[in-house]
Motif scaffolding. Structure first.
Motif, PDB file in Angstrom:
ATOM      1  N   GLY A 248       0.785  -1.230   0.000  1.00  0.00           N
ATOM      2  CA  GLY A 248       0.000   0.000   0.000  1.00  0.00           C
ATOM      3  C   GLY A 248       0.811   1.270   0.000  1.00  0.00           C
ATOM      4  O   GLY A 248       0.250   2.362  -0.113  1.00  0.00           O
ATOM      5  N   HIS A 249       2.131   1.175   0.145  1.00  0.00           N
ATOM      6  CA  HIS A 249       2.999   2.350   0.159  1.00  0.00           C
ATOM      7  C   HIS A 249       3.297   2.807  -1.275  1.00  0.00           C
ATOM      8  O   HIS A 249       3.340   1.985  -2.201  1.00  0.00           O
ATOM      9  N   GLU A 408      -2.343   7.419 -11.461  1.00  0.00           N
ATOM     10  CA  GLU A 408      -3.009   7.086 -10.207  1.00  0.00           C
ATOM     11  C   GLU A 408      -2.484   5.774  -9.614  1.00  0.00           C
ATOM     12  O   GLU A 408      -3.183   5.047  -8.916  1.00  0.00           O
ATOM     13  N   THR A 409      -1.208   5.530  -9.881  1.00  0.00           N
ATOM     14  CA  THR A 409      -0.534   4.319  -9.427  1.00  0.00           C
ATOM     15  C   THR A 409      -0.564   4.188  -7.906  1.00  0.00           C
ATOM     16  O   THR A 409      -0.820   3.103  -7.365  1.00  0.00           O
ATOM     17  N   GLY A 410      -0.280   5.279  -7.194  1.00  0.00           N
ATOM     18  CA  GLY A 410      -0.254   5.232  -5.739  1.00  0.00           C
ATOM     19  C   GLY A 410      -1.601   4.916  -5.139  1.00  0.00           C
ATOM     20  O   GLY A 410      -1.702   4.224  -4.118  1.00  0.00           O
ATOM     21  N   MET A 411      -2.660   5.423  -5.755  1.00  0.00           N
ATOM     22  CA  MET A 411      -4.007   5.149  -5.260  1.00  0.00           C
ATOM     23  C   MET A 411      -4.367   3.685  -5.481  1.00  0.00           C
ATOM     24  O   MET A 411      -4.940   3.027  -4.607  1.00  0.00           O
ATOM     25  N   ARG A 412      -4.013   3.174  -6.650  1.00  0.00           N
ATOM     26  CA  ARG A 412      -4.272   1.758  -6.920  1.00  0.00           C
ATOM     27  C   ARG A 412      -3.523   0.878  -5.921  1.00  0.00           C
ATOM     28  O   ARG A 412      -4.044  -0.140  -5.443  1.00  0.00           O
ATOM     29  N   ALA A 413      -2.299   1.264  -5.582  1.00  0.00           N
ATOM     30  CA  ALA A 413      -1.509   0.503  -4.608  1.00  0.00           C
ATOM     31  C   ALA A 413      -2.195   0.469  -3.248  1.00  0.00           C
ATOM     32  O   ALA A 413      -2.295  -0.583  -2.602  1.00  0.00           O
ATOM     33  N   ALA A 414      -2.665   1.641  -2.786  1.00  0.00           N
ATOM     34  CA  ALA A 414      -3.308   1.722  -1.471  1.00  0.00           C
ATOM     35  C   ALA A 414      -4.580   0.881  -1.431  1.00  0.00           C
ATOM     36  O   ALA A 414      -4.842   0.168  -0.451  1.00  0.00           O
ATOM     37  N   TYR A 415      -5.368   0.935  -2.492  1.00  0.00           N
ATOM     38  CA  TYR A 415      -6.629   0.198  -2.482  1.00  0.00           C
ATOM     39  C   TYR A 415      -6.425  -1.311  -2.607  1.00  0.00           C
ATOM     40  O   TYR A 415      -7.229  -2.091  -2.082  1.00  0.00           O
ATOM     41  N   GLN A 416      -5.366  -1.749  -3.259  1.00  0.00           N
ATOM     42  CA  GLN A 416      -5.098  -3.181  -3.289  1.00  0.00           C
ATOM     43  C   GLN A 416      -4.710  -3.686  -1.892  1.00  0.00           C
ATOM     44  O   GLN A 416      -5.086  -4.799  -1.496  1.00  0.00           O
ATOM     45  N   GLN A 417      -3.964  -2.873  -1.140  1.00  0.00           N
ATOM     46  CA  GLN A 417      -3.642  -3.257   0.239  1.00  0.00           C
ATOM     47  C   GLN A 417      -4.903  -3.238   1.099  1.00  0.00           C
ATOM     48  O   GLN A 417      -5.089  -4.114   1.955  1.00  0.00           O
ATOM     49  N   LYS A 419      -7.912  -3.832   0.091  1.00  0.00           N
ATOM     50  CA  LYS A 419      -8.667  -5.038  -0.265  1.00  0.00           C
ATOM     51  C   LYS A 419      -8.065  -6.280   0.395  1.00  0.00           C
ATOM     52  O   LYS A 419      -8.801  -7.144   0.899  1.00  0.00           O
ATOM     53  N   LYS A 420      -6.746  -6.364   0.405  1.00  0.00           N
ATOM     54  CA  LYS A 420      -6.064  -7.511   1.012  1.00  0.00           C
ATOM     55  C   LYS A 420      -6.438  -7.641   2.495  1.00  0.00           C
ATOM     56  O   LYS A 420      -6.755  -8.734   2.985  1.00  0.00           O
ATOM     57  N   LEU A 421      -6.416  -6.513   3.213  1.00  0.00           N
ATOM     58  CA  LEU A 421      -6.715  -6.537   4.641  1.00  0.00           C
ATOM     59  C   LEU A 421      -8.204  -6.755   4.905  1.00  0.00           C
ATOM     60  O   LEU A 421      -8.581  -7.475   5.841  1.00  0.00           O
ATOM     61  N   MET A 422      -9.038  -6.157   4.090  1.00  0.00           N
ATOM     62  CA  MET A 422     -10.484  -6.240   4.315  1.00  0.00           C
ATOM     63  C   MET A 422     -11.047  -7.615   3.963  1.00  0.00           C
ATOM     64  O   MET A 422     -12.140  -7.979   4.420  1.00  0.00           O
ATOM     65  N   THR A 423     -10.330  -8.389   3.171  1.00  0.00           N
ATOM     66  CA  THR A 423     -10.819  -9.720   2.792  1.00  0.00           C
ATOM     67  C   THR A 423     -10.013 -10.839   3.440  1.00  0.00           C
ATOM     68  O   THR A 423     -10.224 -12.018   3.133  1.00  0.00           O
ATOM     69  N   ALA A 424      -9.063 -10.488   4.293  1.00  0.00           N
ATOM     70  CA  ALA A 424      -8.217 -11.512   4.922  1.00  0.00           C
ATOM     71  C   ALA A 424      -9.068 -12.417   5.813  1.00  0.00           C
ATOM     72  O   ALA A 424      -9.964 -11.960   6.509  1.00  0.00           O
TER      73      ALA A 424
END
Length: 424
Positions: A248-249, A408-417, A419-424
């Motif tokens: 997410g960084h 919008e690379t940084g935003m995509r990175a944050a949202y993938q993280q 998603k990872k945490l919210m679906t763990a």
């Protein structure tokens, strides 16, 4: 055995709310998503809580939050930084109300239970009423796990989480570069101002790696600076880039020549710093030191986002504090040189006030835009927020992927993280 069903938001499982090029608007507006975030994101990752300069001595403390849970960041008698839940173990009252200060103990104002700097329960008024049923060792203030890197203090509720160094990964080298703003002096937080805006925390999270808005939203700021500075800040379409650093960084490099503040110091001093250079020479600094301090005063040429709540942004720390699904508090901390020249620190304060201050030309315009995003997000029941800018030209790097400076690379990175945490 079947996996537990995912909660449904706007008729979609949470795993479908974040896609490769867009996110669902309910991430800004759904109260149940917000409550899930406080548990699944902020309780299950490393969260920034302080810079070491904010707790320099034994007994120095600041109050902060991890998600919506109040904590005390304090240096104990063994000089270890602790992060304690700000909650008396008796009847749950907070034991510290000040934003910062120095203390020998923390005493609950309700019934007088007192705690040492490491959180251990030291005293209980009228203990005879408990007979032998109260073991003080069983009721300390709750300690969170704490680790540091580059003077930045992070805490987590999760005992089995990966080490902070692993979590930061490639972001560490950018943190090291950012700390060069001390101009060979240690950096310190020189104070902060706080404000709230009526919007979701993720709207602000996106902003720190959003170069696309800069020439439009910050037009008044660009009109307030000299021509040389205006040209330097005309970076959209330039040689900068945004890079996904993992977990997410992300980093947005706006001015590549200012990535390393200690490189190429022989370059001419910009006109806007001529008076500062003369003041530093008058204070007795040698020319090499003058150039190093002047370069440091101007700040780094990049913004570094550390998921989920801290940005190292050019010349300041920006910390976001979620309050509710549609309210966020922002803390802007000015970075100074600890023990550095007064002229240099004055210049940094004026620069901070010019853009970030309550009467500045930058942040007030940003917060207006954030508020409008939240207002607009109420329109439509099943619409998406687009995050596809720069996607076709993204390239793999040694640390992740990178796009042009307005991608919008940084935003995509944050949202993938997310998603990872919210679906763990």
């Amino acid at each position: 055995m079947n996996a537990p069903a995912q909660p449904i938001h706007f008729h979609r499982p949470v795993s479908e709310l974040v896609q490769s090029d867009k996110v669902h608007t309910s991430l800004y507006t759904d109260p149940s998503i917000f409550e899930d975030e406080m548990e699944k994101v902020f309780r299950n990752t490393w969260v920034w809580v302080a810079h070491v300069s904010e707790v320099p001595d034994v007994g120095s403390y600041k109050t902060h939050w991890v998600g919506k849970e109040p904590v005390i960041v304090v240096r104990d008698r063994k000089k270890q930084v602790r992060v304690l839940l700000n909650r008396c173990r008796h009847r749950a009252a907070t034991v510290c109300e000040h934003k910062k200060g120095k203390a020998n103990t923390f005493v609950c104002p309700y019934h007088g239970w007192s705690y040492a700097l490491d959180g251990s329960l030291r005293g209980v008024p009228h203990p005879e009423s408990y007979g032998d049923i109260l073991d003080k060792a069983e009721h300390p203030l709750v300690n969170l796990r704490v680790e540091e890197y580059a003077g930045m203090v992070f805490a987590t509720f999760k005992d089995d989480i990966e080490p902070l160094s692993d979590y930061l990964g490639p972001a560490k080298k950018w943190m090291d570069l950012f700390m060069k703003q001390g101009g060979s002096f240690p950096i310190k937080v020189g104070g902060e101002h706080r404000f709230k805006f009526p919007g979701n925390w993720k709207i602000q999270l996106e902003n720190t790696t959003d170069a696309y808005h800069f020439p439009l939203v910050h037009r008044s700021f660009l009109h307030s600076v000299d021509k040389q500075t205006e040209e330097m800040l005309d970076f959209v379409g330039g040689k900068g880039y945004v890079e996904d650093l993992g977990n997410g960084h992300s980093v947005m490099v706006m001015i590549p020549d200012l990535i390393d503040l200690e490189a190429d110091l022989e370059r001419p001093i910009p006109d806007r710093y001529t008076d500062l250079a003369e003041a530093l020479r008058a204070e007795g600094h040698e020319e090499a030191k003058v150039r190093q301090i002047v370069r440091a005063v101007g700040g780094s040429g990049f913004n570094l986002n550390l998921f989920p709540n801290i940005a190292c942004s050019m010349a300041f720390f920006r910390v976001l504090q979620p309050i509710s699904v549609n309210e966020t508090e922002i803390h802007h901390s000015v970075i100074l040189m600890d023990g550095g020249p007064p002229a240099g620190n004055r210049a940094r304060l004026r620069m901070h006030e010019h853009f970030q201050g309550p009467m500045g030309f930058g942040t007030p315009d940003d917060s207006e835009a954030w508020e409008r995003v939240q207002a607009g997000a109420q329109a439509g029941r099943d619409l998406w927020v687009l995050l596809n800018r720069g996607l076709p030209a993204e390239k793999k790097t040694a640390d992740g992927v990178a796009g042009d400076v307005s991608a919008e690379t940084g935003m995509r990175a944050a949202y993938q993280q997310w998603k990872k945490l919210m679906t763990a």
